[in-house]
Design a protein around this motif. Structure first.
Motif, PDB file in Angstrom:
ATOM      1  N   PHE A  61       0.853  -1.189   0.000  1.00 19.87           N
ATOM      2  CA  PHE A  61       0.000   0.000   0.000  1.00 19.87           C
ATOM      3  C   PHE A  61       0.887   1.238   0.000  1.00 19.87           C
ATOM      4  CE2 PHE A  61      -3.169  -2.814   2.342  1.00 19.87           C
ATOM      5  CZ  PHE A  61      -3.928  -3.042   1.201  1.00 19.87           C
ATOM      6  N   PRO A  62       0.483   2.277  -0.751  1.00 13.82           N
ATOM      7  CA  PRO A  62       1.310   3.488  -0.818  1.00 13.82           C
ATOM      8  C   PRO A  62       1.083   4.405   0.380  1.00 13.82           C
ATOM      9  CG  PRO A  62      -0.645   3.780  -2.153  1.00 13.82           C
ATOM     10  CD  PRO A  62      -0.724   2.371  -1.592  1.00 13.82           C
ATOM     11  N   TYR A  63       2.088   5.228   0.654  1.00 16.46           N
ATOM     12  CA  TYR A  63       1.929   6.340   1.582  1.00 16.46           C
ATOM     13  C   TYR A  63       1.544   7.552   0.752  1.00 16.46           C
ATOM     14  CZ  TYR A  63       3.204  10.117   4.802  1.00 16.46           C
ATOM     15  OH  TYR A  63       3.186  11.247   5.575  1.00 16.46           O
ATOM     16  N   ILE A  64       0.499   8.251   1.157  1.00 17.40           N
ATOM     17  CA  ILE A  64       0.088   9.486   0.488  1.00 17.40           C
ATOM     18  C   ILE A  64       0.137  10.588   1.530  1.00 17.40           C
ATOM     19  CG2 ILE A  64      -1.832  10.642  -0.708  1.00 17.40           C
ATOM     20  CD1 ILE A  64      -2.549   7.604  -1.577  1.00 17.40           C
ATOM     21  N   ASP A  65       0.998  11.573   1.306  1.00 20.34           N
ATOM     22  CA  ASP A  65       1.302  12.594   2.319  1.00 20.34           C
ATOM     23  C   ASP A  65       0.347  13.777   2.150  1.00 20.34           C
ATOM     24  OD1 ASP A  65       2.367  14.401   4.072  1.00 20.34           O
ATOM     25  OD2 ASP A  65       4.421  14.282   3.293  1.00 20.34           O
ATOM     26  N   LEU A  66      -0.806  13.668   2.798  1.00 23.56           N
ATOM     27  CA  LEU A  66      -1.844  14.701   2.653  1.00 23.56           C
ATOM     28  C   LEU A  66      -1.346  16.048   3.172  1.00 23.56           C
ATOM     29  CD1 LEU A  66      -5.022  12.681   3.777  1.00 23.56           C
ATOM     30  CD2 LEU A  66      -3.970  12.825   1.518  1.00 23.56           C
ATOM     31  N   LEU A 126      -6.184   2.723   4.745  1.00 23.13           N
ATOM     32  CA  LEU A 126      -7.617   3.044   4.673  1.00 23.13           C
ATOM     33  C   LEU A 126      -7.884   4.419   5.285  1.00 23.13           C
ATOM     34  CD1 LEU A 126      -9.138  -0.458   5.508  1.00 23.13           C
ATOM     35  CD2 LEU A 126      -9.166   0.717   3.280  1.00 23.13           C
ATOM     36  N   GLU A 127      -7.153   4.732   6.349  1.00 22.13           N
ATOM     37  CA  GLU A 127      -7.329   6.025   7.009  1.00 22.13           C
ATOM     38  C   GLU A 127      -6.907   7.175   6.085  1.00 22.13           C
ATOM     39  OE1 GLU A 127      -5.661   6.145  10.945  1.00 22.13           O
ATOM     40  OE2 GLU A 127      -5.540   8.337  10.914  1.00 22.13           O
ATOM     41  N   ILE A 128      -5.740   7.029   5.463  1.00 26.15           N
ATOM     42  CA  ILE A 128      -5.255   8.070   4.542  1.00 26.15           C
ATOM     43  C   ILE A 128      -6.237   8.233   3.379  1.00 26.15           C
ATOM     44  CG2 ILE A 128      -3.445   8.656   2.875  1.00 26.15           C
ATOM     45  CD1 ILE A 128      -1.455   7.147   4.774  1.00 26.15           C
ATOM     46  N   THR A 129      -6.684   7.097   2.840  1.00 26.73           N
ATOM     47  CA  THR A 129      -7.612   7.135   1.698  1.00 26.73           C
ATOM     48  C   THR A 129      -8.923   7.822   2.095  1.00 26.73           C
ATOM     49  OG1 THR A 129      -6.633   5.122   0.811  1.00 26.73           O
ATOM     50  CG2 THR A 129      -8.825   5.689   0.003  1.00 26.73           C
ATOM     51  N   TYR A 130      -9.453   7.425   3.245  1.00 28.59           N
ATOM     52  CA  TYR A 130     -10.715   8.009   3.738  1.00 28.59           C
ATOM     53  C   TYR A 130     -10.564   9.519   3.909  1.00 28.59           C
ATOM     54  CZ  TYR A 130     -14.971   8.372   6.609  1.00 28.59           C
ATOM     55  OH  TYR A 130     -16.209   8.693   7.098  1.00 28.59           O
ATOM     56  N   ASN A 131      -9.486   9.914   4.586  1.00 31.05           N
ATOM     57  CA  ASN A 131      -9.287  11.355   4.855  1.00 31.05           C
ATOM     58  C   ASN A 131      -9.098  12.148   3.565  1.00 31.05           C
ATOM     59  OD1 ASN A 131      -9.560  11.016   7.592  1.00 31.05           O
ATOM     60  ND2 ASN A 131      -7.367  10.787   7.961  1.00 31.05           N
TER      61      ASN A 131
END
Ligand SMILES: [Zn+2]
Length: 286
Positions: free
Chosen positions: A182-187, A276-281
């Protein structure tokens, strides 16, 4: 000054996971990719290397304590001078060696937002900042080929580029590709999950099916691996999108998890719950 807080928090997140790590035990592994292109594995993001008549060019430089080991690995490959260092984005596991290499005769090239974010760090050093910046893309004509820096829309961060070695038929994806994870996405650094997926599509449209693919993290890959990563995101992000539309909470989404076939993708730096948390946010912020 308010904007600096999430920025610093994201930098801390990208680096603290490794802060306790004993870098002295880590060896650099050199992997031939295609023609004059190699990949270095060590601690942090994978490094791409071009060696040839013009000297050496590298893509990314891992954590600061790895710099001398990287020097040694490059010397084994070629006696030429390290002329250029390209940064795919600003995270410390891809730019940690900048101060070491930038203090020598190496010119650092990166997207304008890489320089901005590195310069905003509390401990920023002049030598670690890119000296050549771009916002629409750039090319380095080096070792007999055009090396294209393709600037992407906000995805992993707001300053990511991929590096396309047009002659060797190799692309370095930076953190726009975590192979099998799964990737890290730095919001907090301007990242966006929909933009991230679009960026992968943009690259897939530009490269031939037989190109070699260097991921930011994970093993050397093929275009098929990159397509599998993209398909995983389309499916899992789609599930989260549907859940949000149905009024589900983040806890509901975490409890539902991901389809069985993607469970293993959570064994890397980003586990299933965090993904899932990063994606949701990211989806919920619109
Ligand atoms: Zn990153």
């Amino acid at each position: 000054m308010k904007h600096l807080l999430p920025l610093l928090a994201s930098f801390a997140l990208a680096t603290t996971a490794f802060a306790q790590r004993d870098f002295s035990q880590i060896e650099i592994k050199t992997i031939p990719v295609a023609k004059n292109i190699h990949m270095l594995e060590g601690a942090g993001g994978n490094i791409g290397v071009s060696v040839g008549k013009d000297g050496i060019l590298i893509v990314d430089d891992q954590f600061a304590p790895m710099a001398e080991k990287i020097d040694a690995a490059l010397k084994k490959l070629d006696s030429g001078k390290l002329r250029f260092l390209l940064n795919t984005h600003w995270h410390g596991d891809h730019t940690g060696g900048n101060a070491h290499f930038g203090a020598k005769d190496t010119d650092i090239i990166a997207h304008v937002n890489v320089r901005k974010r590195l310069a905003a760090k509390a401990d920023a050093k002049p030598a670690e900042l890119p000296v050549i910046t771009f916002d629409q893309g750039a090319s380095v004509h080096f070792n007999g080929e055009e090396i294209k820096l393709i600037a992407l829309a906000p995805g992993h961060t707001d300053g990511d580029s991929v590096v396309w070695f047009t002659g060797a038929n190799v692309v370095h994806m930076g953190d726009q590709f975590f192979n099998g994870r799964f990737p890290y996405i730095d919001l907090a650094s301007g990242g966006d999950v929909r933009g991230y997926m679009k960026n992968v599509e943009t690259v897939l449209k530009q490269i031939p099916a037989d190109a070699k693919v260097i991921p930011g993290h994970g093993a050397l890959a093929t275009v098929e691996d990159l397509k599998a990563f993209h398909a995983m995101m389309v499916e899992t992000v789609g599930l989260v999108e549907k859940a949000i539309a149905a009024g589900k909470s983040l806890d509901d989404v975490k409890a539902a998890g991901v389809p069985e076939k993607y469970k293993e993708w959570g064994s890397g730096f980003i586990n299933t719950s965090r993904y899932l948390e990063i994606t949701y946010n990211s989806l919920a912020k619109k």
